[in-house]
Design a protein around this motif. Structure first.
Motif, PDB file in Angstrom:
ATOM      1  N   LYS A  16     -24.484   1.587  22.498  1.00  0.00           N
ATOM      2  CA  LYS A  16     -25.029   2.479  21.477  1.00  0.00           C
ATOM      3  C   LYS A  16     -25.048   3.916  21.976  1.00  0.00           C
ATOM      4  O   LYS A  16     -25.489   4.205  23.088  1.00  0.00           O
ATOM      5  N   SER A  56     -19.818   9.540  12.644  1.00  0.00           N
ATOM      6  CA  SER A  56     -20.671   8.467  13.154  1.00  0.00           C
ATOM      7  C   SER A  56     -22.053   8.955  13.571  1.00  0.00           C
ATOM      8  O   SER A  56     -23.039   8.211  13.462  1.00  0.00           O
ATOM      9  N   THR A  61     -23.959   5.371  13.580  1.00  0.00           N
ATOM     10  CA  THR A  61     -23.113   4.246  14.001  1.00  0.00           C
ATOM     11  C   THR A  61     -22.275   4.579  15.234  1.00  0.00           C
ATOM     12  O   THR A  61     -21.255   3.945  15.488  1.00  0.00           O
ATOM     13  N   VAL A 168     -25.644   5.334   5.021  1.00  0.00           N
ATOM     14  CA  VAL A 168     -27.012   5.275   5.546  1.00  0.00           C
ATOM     15  C   VAL A 168     -27.924   4.463   4.632  1.00  0.00           C
ATOM     16  O   VAL A 168     -28.783   3.702   5.093  1.00  0.00           O
ATOM     17  N   ARG A 176     -30.613  -2.808   7.734  1.00  0.00           N
ATOM     18  CA  ARG A 176     -29.821  -1.642   8.119  1.00  0.00           C
ATOM     19  C   ARG A 176     -29.537  -1.656   9.621  1.00  0.00           C
ATOM     20  O   ARG A 176     -28.427  -1.319  10.047  1.00  0.00           O
ATOM     21  N   ARG A 180     -25.790  -1.625  11.256  1.00  0.00           N
ATOM     22  CA  ARG A 180     -25.290  -0.658  12.226  1.00  0.00           C
ATOM     23  C   ARG A 180     -24.825  -1.341  13.508  1.00  0.00           C
ATOM     24  O   ARG A 180     -23.825  -0.927  14.099  1.00  0.00           O
ATOM     25  N   ARG A 184     -21.019  -1.217  15.167  1.00  0.00           N
ATOM     26  CA  ARG A 184     -20.764  -0.814  16.563  1.00  0.00           C
ATOM     27  C   ARG A 184     -19.987  -1.885  17.311  1.00  0.00           C
ATOM     28  O   ARG A 184     -19.113  -1.565  18.132  1.00  0.00           O
ATOM     29  N   THR A 205     -16.218   1.160   9.366  1.00  0.00           N
ATOM     30  CA  THR A 205     -17.521   1.439   8.762  1.00  0.00           C
ATOM     31  C   THR A 205     -17.497   1.181   7.261  1.00  0.00           C
ATOM     32  O   THR A 205     -18.414   0.572   6.702  1.00  0.00           O
TER      33      THR A 205
END
Length: 336
Positions: A16, A56, A61, A168, A176, A180, A184, A205
């Protein structure tokens, strides 16, 4: 059957990328560039109306880059119109204003890229997308390179902030967060498994935007990222359809952008790249199923490192743990 959700969470923590506002170095480079641009625009050039983060970082993300080349996407809106400014001409103005020792500035088809180089390696780069508004404040993106033919230089209707908002707000709260995480995982898989740049980050995405569904165990109500990723992969693989492409009957995957300009994000992929994408999606899906069926967690995780890289954790197997315990006992006994 191996329980792997906690290892996916460890993997997510390892890959991340912090939000831009949490990364002092990248935020500072972005702000410096924008200050440079505002201060060095030549007389007669249009003023900057506003700037905004896109890509991103704005969508939450981002993943750590495998090659160490961090990228920031910034939208720059100029106080002009598509009738007053040539798209590549305005990009040249931006390029010239940002040229400076220690960085390289290149005009790309959809942005102006500023790269910071240390030694022979690019440490990070900022992609500046150049926009002008119309009377209703709809944005138009400058498209084209310096070497592009005139028909390939134009202003394209675009809604980058609308796209960010759509991504978003697609899911909320814990759903959510899983959304995300799954994005990733796919992005790191893309970075690890693809040598070509045909599979864009935004395409993964947007695929998740269209087809991701949150997954919770129906008994425990606990989230399971492996199952959520499997569901998404199966749906994506089923999107391939027979069509005519460049005069040939082929099987392709169409991925529509949910906002302006509503085009197919995969349209420019060659057929070879398209076939490669499908084959690799199938390989990943099969690997996830194999890992899911594997009774030993260590063996299951080892399988997944072939698709996600060494950031995916591998727990110690029973033999390794037993050997360590035995060594510890022997060592304690000898010291006594």
């Amino acid at each position: 059957m191996a329980k792997l959700h906690r290892y996916f969470l460890e993997f997510h923590k390892a890959i991340k990328l912090d939000d831009l506002d949490e990364n002092d170095t990248l935020r500072s480079k972005r702000d410096t560039l924008l200050q440079n641009l505002k201060g060095k625009l030549p007389e007669g050039a249009p003023n900057i109306l506003r700037t905004f983060n896109q890509g991103s970082y704005a969508m939450g993300t981002g993943t750590l880059p495998l090659d160490g080349d961090y990228d920031i996407d910034v939208g720059v809106v100029f106080d002009s119109t598509s009738d007053e400014e040539a798209p590549v001409g305005l990009k040249k103005t931006v390029r010239d204003a940002l040229s400076h020792q220690g960085r390289t500035v290149n005009i790309r088809r959809s942005c102006v890229t500023v790269s910071y180089i240390k030694g022979e390696d690019v440490q990070y780069h900022v992609d500046m997308a150049i926009y002008v508004p119309d009377e209703q404040d709809n944005l138009y993106l400058a498209k084209g390179k310096e070497t592009s033919l005139p028909e390939n230089c134009f202003w394209e209707a675009s809604d980058p902030q609308g796209l960010c908002k759509a991504i978003v707000n697609r899911h909320t709260e814990d759903n959510r967060a899983q959304f995300r995480r799954v994005i990733r995982y796919l992005k790191r898989w893309r970075d690890y498994k693809f040598s070509h740049k045909g599979v864009l980050s935004i395409s993964l995405t947007v695929a998740a935007y269209h087809w991701f569904s949150p997954y919770q165990d129906w008994i425990t109500q606990e989230y399971d990222d492996l199952e959520a990723l499997l569901q998404l992969l199966n749906t994506m693989i089923n999107q391939w359809q027979i069509c005519i492409h460049e005069g040939e009957l082929v099987s392709r995957f169409k991925l529509s952008l949910p906002v302006e300009p509503y085009g197919d994000l995969l349209e420019k992929m060659t057929q070879k790249q398209m076939d490669d994408l499908k084959n690799k999606l199938i390989e990943l899906r099969d690997a996830l199923n194999d890992a899911k069926a594997e009774p030993a967690e260590a063996a299951a995780c080892k399988t997944l490192t072939k698709f996600f890289g060494t950031d995916f954790p591998i727990p110690e197997d029973e033999d390794t743990r037993a050997a360590k315990v035995k060594a510890s006992v022997v060592g304690t006994g000898s010291s006594a």
